[in-house]
Write an enzyme that holds these catalytic residues in place. Structure first.
Site, short mmCIF file in Angstrom:
data_model
loop_
_atom_site.label_atom_id
_atom_site.label_comp_id
_atom_site.label_asym_id
_atom_site.label_seq_id
_atom_site.Cartn_x
_atom_site.Cartn_y
_atom_site.Cartn_z
N PRO A 164 -28.23 20.42 -18.69
CA PRO A 164 -28.34 19.99 -17.28
C PRO A 164 -29.55 19.12 -16.97
O PRO A 164 -30.46 19.53 -16.24
CB PRO A 164 -28.39 21.32 -16.54
CG PRO A 164 -29.06 22.25 -17.50
CD PRO A 164 -28.58 21.84 -18.87
N CYS A 165 -29.55 17.89 -17.49
CA CYS A 165 -30.65 16.98 -17.18
C CYS A 165 -30.67 16.60 -15.70
O CYS A 165 -31.67 16.09 -15.20
CB CYS A 165 -30.60 15.74 -18.07
SG CYS A 165 -29.04 14.87 -18.08
#
Length: 274
Positions: A241-242
């Site tokens: 989850p950048c």
């Protein structure tokens, strides 16, 4: 849900362009060519909350508050000997890295299945092996270009396509009724990149970190630029989850799959946070 996301993204783009005026529901509805009642229903069905509440999650002030909350929660977790990865998530993501031998061979002969499927945030091209998901990209261009990019990343692999299986996979990631689930990832990157990606997986949904905070979490507080490069090299969206990394001042920052989608992901997760 995918159709609803297109409308939500349009509304977010309008709000970002007119944030200084804080347009009301009637104005936003007119901008996306819907009645206020219809927009209210679409938002509520998609996000689980009203447009007004959802839009509050998009503001810089809300992002700054979540940065502070995350810092406090991480400090508390450290004090009691817990990591963010010990929290109970609806979806548990685990991973393994490719071996040095596999990297040297260019993953020659690796069997990869890929397919296009619908998600609440638009169409996705995902790819997986027997050991886990190796690619997850929101569609931002023609399908042929998306497939060419995938082939370019895995030129020596044996690629096959199965859209039905891809949709089944996305139904596990986005179940109609929230329920515990597990997804395994197969990572291809440098040791530093993998260290950053593993730290990202440990960030709870609804939380955000700054680049500086993330660099500190991996024990490299001066490596903010290298951390940013590792985020840019991530080809497994959402599951790594950048999108949960924002700038220190509360600005949302860039995102491979579009800043409107990043804001939608952040607000959607915040709305579902207990």
């Amino acid at each position: 849900m995918a159709d609803h996301y297109a409308l939500v993204a349009h509304a977010i783009a309008y709000l970002r362009a007119n944030a200084a005026r804080q347009p009301g529901l009637d104005e936003v509805a007119a901008a996306v060519h819907l009645s206020p009642t219809h927009l209210q229903r679409v938002f509520s069905e998609w996000a689980g909350i009203s447009p007004k509440r959802f839009l509050q999650h998009l503001t810089k002030a809300a992002l700054l508050q979540r940065l502070a909350d995350t810092r406090d929660n991480l400090e508390l977790a450290d004090a009691v000997g817990l990591s963010s990865g010990s929290r109970v998530h609806d979806l548990v993501v685990s991973c393994e890295a490719m071996t040095p031998g596999e990297l040297r061979s260019g993953a020659a002969g690796l069997a990869i299945t890929c397919g296009f499927a619908a998600s609440p945030f638009g169409a996705v091209l995902t790819a997986w092996t027997a050991r886990g998901v190796c690619h997850f990209a929101f569609c931002t261009g023609p399908a042929a270009a998306m497939l060419d990019e995938l082939r370019g990343r895995w030129p020596l692999a044996c690629l096959s396509r199965d859209d039905a299986a891809a949709q089944t996979l996305l139904q596990r990631i986005f179940p109609a009724t929230p329920e515990p689930g597990r997804v395994h990832l197969l990572l291809r990157g440098t040791n530093f990149q993998i260290k950053v990606w593993e730290a990202l997986i440990g960030i709870a949904p609804g939380s955000v970190l700054s680049y500086r905070q993330l660099a500190g979490r991996i024990g490299a507080p001066r490596a903010q630029r290298a951390v940013g490069s590792a985020l840019a090299a991530n080809h497994i969206g959402l599951l790594i989850p950048c999108h949960r990394i924002i700038r220190e001042g509360g600005e949302v920052g860039s995102y491979r799959w579009g800043s409107e989608r990043k804001l939608a992901l952040l607000a959607w997760e915040a709305a579902r946070r207990p």
